[in-house]
Each structure stands twice: as structure tokens, then as C-alpha cells.
Design an enzyme around this catalytic site. Structure first.
Site, mmCIF file in Angstrom:
data_model
loop_
_atom_site.group_PDB
_atom_site.id
_atom_site.type_symbol
_atom_site.label_atom_id
_atom_site.label_comp_id
_atom_site.label_asym_id
_atom_site.label_seq_id
_atom_site.Cartn_x
_atom_site.Cartn_y
_atom_site.Cartn_z
ATOM 1 N N GLN A 75 0.853 -1.199 0.000
ATOM 2 C CA GLN A 75 0.000 0.000 0.000
ATOM 3 C C GLN A 75 0.884 1.242 0.000
ATOM 4 O O GLN A 75 1.587 1.493 0.977
ATOM 5 C CB GLN A 75 -0.874 -0.028 1.263
ATOM 6 C CG GLN A 75 -1.803 1.151 1.428
ATOM 7 C CD GLN A 75 -2.341 1.233 2.858
ATOM 8 O OE1 GLN A 75 -1.759 0.669 3.782
ATOM 9 N NE2 GLN A 75 -3.442 1.928 3.028
ATOM 10 N N GLU A 81 -10.341 -17.782 16.831
ATOM 11 C CA GLU A 81 -10.887 -18.684 17.846
ATOM 12 C C GLU A 81 -10.717 -18.087 19.234
ATOM 13 O O GLU A 81 -9.776 -17.322 19.470
ATOM 14 C CB GLU A 81 -10.066 -19.976 17.843
ATOM 15 C CG GLU A 81 -10.512 -21.007 16.861
ATOM 16 C CD GLU A 81 -9.544 -22.167 16.901
ATOM 17 O OE1 GLU A 81 -9.927 -23.231 17.386
ATOM 18 O OE2 GLU A 81 -8.397 -21.966 16.466
ATOM 19 N N GLU A 115 -5.573 7.604 17.975
ATOM 20 C CA GLU A 115 -6.223 8.927 18.068
ATOM 21 C C GLU A 115 -7.145 9.143 16.858
ATOM 22 O O GLU A 115 -8.261 9.650 16.988
ATOM 23 C CB GLU A 115 -5.169 10.049 18.110
ATOM 24 C CG GLU A 115 -4.357 10.126 19.392
ATOM 25 C CD GLU A 115 -3.287 9.035 19.481
ATOM 26 O OE1 GLU A 115 -2.866 8.504 18.433
ATOM 27 O OE2 GLU A 115 -2.881 8.703 20.610
#
Ligand SMILES: Cc1cc2nc3c(=O)[nH]c(=O)nc-3n(C[C@H](O)[C@H](O)[C@H](O)COP(=O)(O)OP(=O)(O)OC[C@H]3O[C@@H](n4cnc5c(N)ncnc54)[C@H](O)[C@@H]3O)c2cc1C
Length: 406
Positions: free
Chosen positions: A121, A249, A375
Site C-alpha cells: 500500500q 478462535e 487517536e
């Protein structure tokens, strides 16, 4: 004549998914197949992203059924691909499905799932992290191509990636959210330079990425020119779910590590037991909240509620590993090796598969930064879930070129 009761939609969908799982597991258990062959079959049977349409790795059913698939495959000890290609599977694929042409999506989705093509990304820049809409990397049109110049930072797994999700600035005369365009970039293109950034764990899991006159075909643009922010939001919403919204799980992951260490040490101190119980309860509440959110989630891009799971799990992981380090005392202060490594996946385990709690503790500090800081998660929840007043914005309706550089 009384007609038999009509089964509800979820039951019908569950039966379909279950039939596909059985087919997959019969083939898996009956022969020695490689991980890649398994993931290919999983994709072809529509069990990769079950909410995606037929032919695109899905069955067009409720995405909430993915959790059932995950549980069944875990029980069967089938290979898992998520940590090998977390950005491609969790964020790239949903973005491609929504914003790419059908042909491009067909080309890209299967290699994401089989981990033949790893994704990264390319959003954050030195002056654009929390405020990612401040990106300055430029894309200038040249016929059927775009020319890219600029720099990204903190790019996880860029060094092993084939494709990058790239957010660029294409117009500086309009306000910052309106002047961005989103591309997928072939990371092997000429002009892409990747430099390691070392973290406090010793590993260089992420990188700086520089672009010098890199060319991208216009066919690799996702969304319209100037609509990059809308495409980026699809990626970011999926990122939050993928980082904090998974439904593992009970007593697995960080809390499972803490329980195991506590048992191994045979600690009898009431304070340790009380603290562990408190963390266990918080982990279970977080897990159940994620299950409820995933069951409510319908097809489409996740909403701001994905930020709840991201915020809770980030803060909880830090508390759990802090507890583990305190339990272990001085032995947790030793660190196996501080040699720089370039991991090919996001895993805490050592190369021999053993668990390294000191590394998990150090790595967990990044949880409340990566994918948006805690934040910022609180701001999103305050504004978009609780409906509190928005933060004051001084950059509204001002051309990007007129904004002060950060
Ligand atoms: C392990 C790791 C992996 C990462 N991987 C990737 C990746 O693959 N690709 C990618 O693009 N990015 C990646 N990032 C970058 C990450 O998204 C950014 O670090 C993050 O969004 C914060 O941006 P920043 O570092 O520029 O900090 P800043 O935005 O400068 O923030 C500094 C501090 O100010 C606070 N702050 C900022 N704005 C506000 C506000 N409005 N209100 C309240 N507080 C505020 C922040 O919470 C933070 O504490 C990764 C980061 C880490 C740690």
C-alpha cells in the site's frame, strides 16, 4: 395440502458454502497437494472471498459466511495464506473488486489469493500519514500513460511486492480531497526504488519507495481522475477490518500467548492471575464484538464501525504483551538476534517456527500506529458513529497549491 417451510436465505447460503467446503476438504485430505494448489482450489470453488461474485473468488453470498469457512479450514488444519499477503487479501482485493474493470479484476484476484503476487500500500508520505489526503507524489498524464514522481514511506512488504496501491496528486488547483487519483503500480517498473527501513524489532518489514519518472498505463487507474479519495476510502475501510476485525478462535492470538506463558511459568501470584483474567475478558469481549460486527456486515465496503475493532485490538495487544514481559521478568530482556532481516511475510515467529515474546512485545507497539493511529480511530468513531461535532478544518475549499507544506 401444506407446503414444506421455505428455508431462510442464510440457511440456503450456508448449505451452498458447506457443500463447497466439503468438496475442497475431500480433495485436500485425499492427496498431498501444495499450499498453492490448495489456494487455487479454494479460489475456484468461490471460498476465497465468499461475498464476491462467481468467477471472482466468491459465491455472491453474505460475506459474514467467511468466518464459517475460516473456522472449518482451521479445524481441518488447511494452509492459511493471510499473513503471506495481508495487504493484497485484506485490502487490495476488495478495492479491485469495487473499482477495477471486470477484465482487470479477473487478471488480478487469483494471484493475490494464491500469493503468487504480493501487494503493498503506497499511501503514506513523510508529510502525509494521519492526514493521508495531503499526498504530494505527482501523476502527470502523457497520452495513455501517467508519469509518477515522488516518495512514499512505511511501505510494508514493498520489497517482495508485485503490485502497489498508489495514491497520487493529479490536480493542485482544487481542494486536497478533490485532486487525487488512484492507480495500481507494477513494482517492477523502471524508476521504482525501494530502500529498507529498520524497525525496533530489528526487522525491515517496511520501506521507503521512490519514484522517478515511473510510467503507469491509464488502464491501471482505479476510479475516475480526481476520485482517488473515494477509492482510497475503500482500501482504508477494509484495512481497519483486516487489522482489527478478524474473528479468531477463543483464546487464540495474543491472549493465547499470555495464557500459555502463564501456565508454563506456573505463576501462583494472585495479582498475575487477576490481571490475566481481566485481559482474557477484554480479549473475549473484543472477539465477540467482532463476530457481531461481521454478522451484521452486508456486501459492500465496511463502514466506520471497522474502527472499533482496530482501536480495541491495537490497545489490547500492547497491554497483553506488556503483561507477558512482566511475567517473564529478566529473561524477557534478552533478544535472540538483532541482525537486520527482510521478512517476506508479517509473522512474529522465528525462522524455526518458535514464538518470540520479546519480538511480539516490540512489534505490538506499532499496532496503534499502522493502519491509522488510535487517536485517528477515536476521531472517526466520535464523528461518524457517535455523531459528535467534526474537528475544525482549516483546509476546506482551499486549493491544494495554497496550503502550507507540512
Ligand atoms: C508497522 C507499520 C506499517 C505501516 N505500513 C504502511 C503501509 O504499508 N503503507 C502505508 O501507506 N503506510 C503504512 N504505515 C504508515 C501509517 O499508516 C502511518 O504511520 C500512520 O497513519 C500515522 O501517520 P504518521 O506516522 O505520519 O504520524 P502523524 O500523522 O504525523 O501523527 C503523529 C501523532 O499525531 C497524532 N495525530 C495526528 N493527527 C491527529 C488528529 N487529527 N487528532 C489527534 N491526533 C492526531 C497521531 O495520532 C500521532 O500520535 C505503517 C506504519 C507502521 C507503524
Amino acid at each position: 395440502m401444506t407446503l414444506p417451510p421455505v428455508p431462510d436465505l442464510r440457511t440456503v447460503q450456508l448449505d451452498l458454502v458447506e457443500a463447497q467446503i466439503k468438496t475442497l476438504l475431500v480433495r485436500f485430505e485425499g492427496s498431498a497437494i501444495s499450499d498453492k494448489e490448495f489456494w487455487e482450489m479454494q479460489f475456484d470453488l468461490g471460498l476465497a472471498w465468499v461475498g464476491f461474485p462467481l468467477g471472482f473468488g466468491g459465491l455472491g453470498v453474505s460475506p459474514s459466511l467467511q468466518e464459517h469457512i475460516g473456522n472449518r479450514l482451521r479445524e481441518a488444519e488447511a494452509p492459511s495464506n493471510f499473513l503471506r499477503n495481508p495487504i493484497g487479501i485484506g485490502m487490495g482485493a476488495p478495492t479491485v473488486l469495487v473499482h477495477a474493470s471486470a477484465d482487470l479484476a479477473k487478471r488480478l484476484l487469483k494471484p493475490i489469493f494464491t500469493c503468487d503476487e504480493i501487494w503493498c500500500q503506497l499511501f503514506s508520505e513523510p508529510g502525509a500519514g494521519s492526514d493521508v489526503a495531503s499526498v504530494r507524489t505527482s501523476a502527470v498524464r502523457d497520452g495513455d500513460e501517467w508519469i509518477i514522481n515522488g516518495q512514499k514511506v512505511w511501505t510494508t512488504l514493498a520489497h517482495v511486492s508485485k503490485w502497489g496501491m498508489l495514491l497520487t496528486r493529479t490536480d493542485i488547483t482544487v481542494s486536497k480531497h478533490a485532486g487525487m487519483t488512484y492507480f495500481i503500480l507494477d513494482m517492477e517498473s523502471p524508476g521504482v526504488e525501494i530502500r529498507p527501513l529498520r524497525q525496533m524489532t530489528g526487522d525491515a518489514e517496511f520501506n521507503e519507495v521512490y519514484f522517478t519518472d515511473v510510467r503507469i498505463p491509464d488502464s491501471h487507474r482505479l476510479g475516475n481522475v480526481g476520485d482517488g479519495w473515494a477509492t482510497a476510502l475503500t482500501t482504508l475501510m477494509n484495512e481497519r477490518v483486516s487489522l482489527g476485525g478478524t474473528t479468531a478462535e477463543r483464546e487464540s492470538g495474543p491472549i493465547g500467548d499470555a495464557v500459555r506463558i502463564w501456565k508454563e511459568l506456573n505463576s501462583r501470584l494472585p495479582h498475575d492471575r487477576d490481571r490475566l483474567a481481566q485481559l482474557w475478558i477484554e480479549a473475549e469481549v473484543s472477539r465477540l464484538t467482532n463476530i457481531r460486527a461481521s454478522q451484521m456486515r452486508m456486501a459492500g465496503t465496511p463502514g466506520p464501525e471497522g474502527s472499533v475493532g482496530k482501536l480495541i485490538s491495537a490497545e489490547l495487544n500492547k497491554k497483553i504483551y506488556e503483561f507477558c514481559i512482566n511475567l517473564l521478568g529478566p529473561q524477557a530482556m534478552t533478544y535472540a538476534s538483532y541482525e537486520m532481516k527482510r521478512p517476506g511475510s508479517i509473522k512474529i515467529e522465528r525462522e524455526d517456527g518458535s514464538f518470540d515474546v520479546s519480538k511480539a512485545f516490540l512489534r505490538s507497539r506499532a499496532n496503534s500506529i499502522e493502519g491509522g493511529t488510535s487517536e485517528i480511530m477515536k476521531n472517526i468513531l466520535g464523528e461518524r458513529v457517535l455523531g459528535l461535532p467534526r474537528e475544525p478544518r482549516s483546509d476546506h475549499n482551499i486549493a491544494f497549491s495554497q496550503l502550507a507544506k507540512s
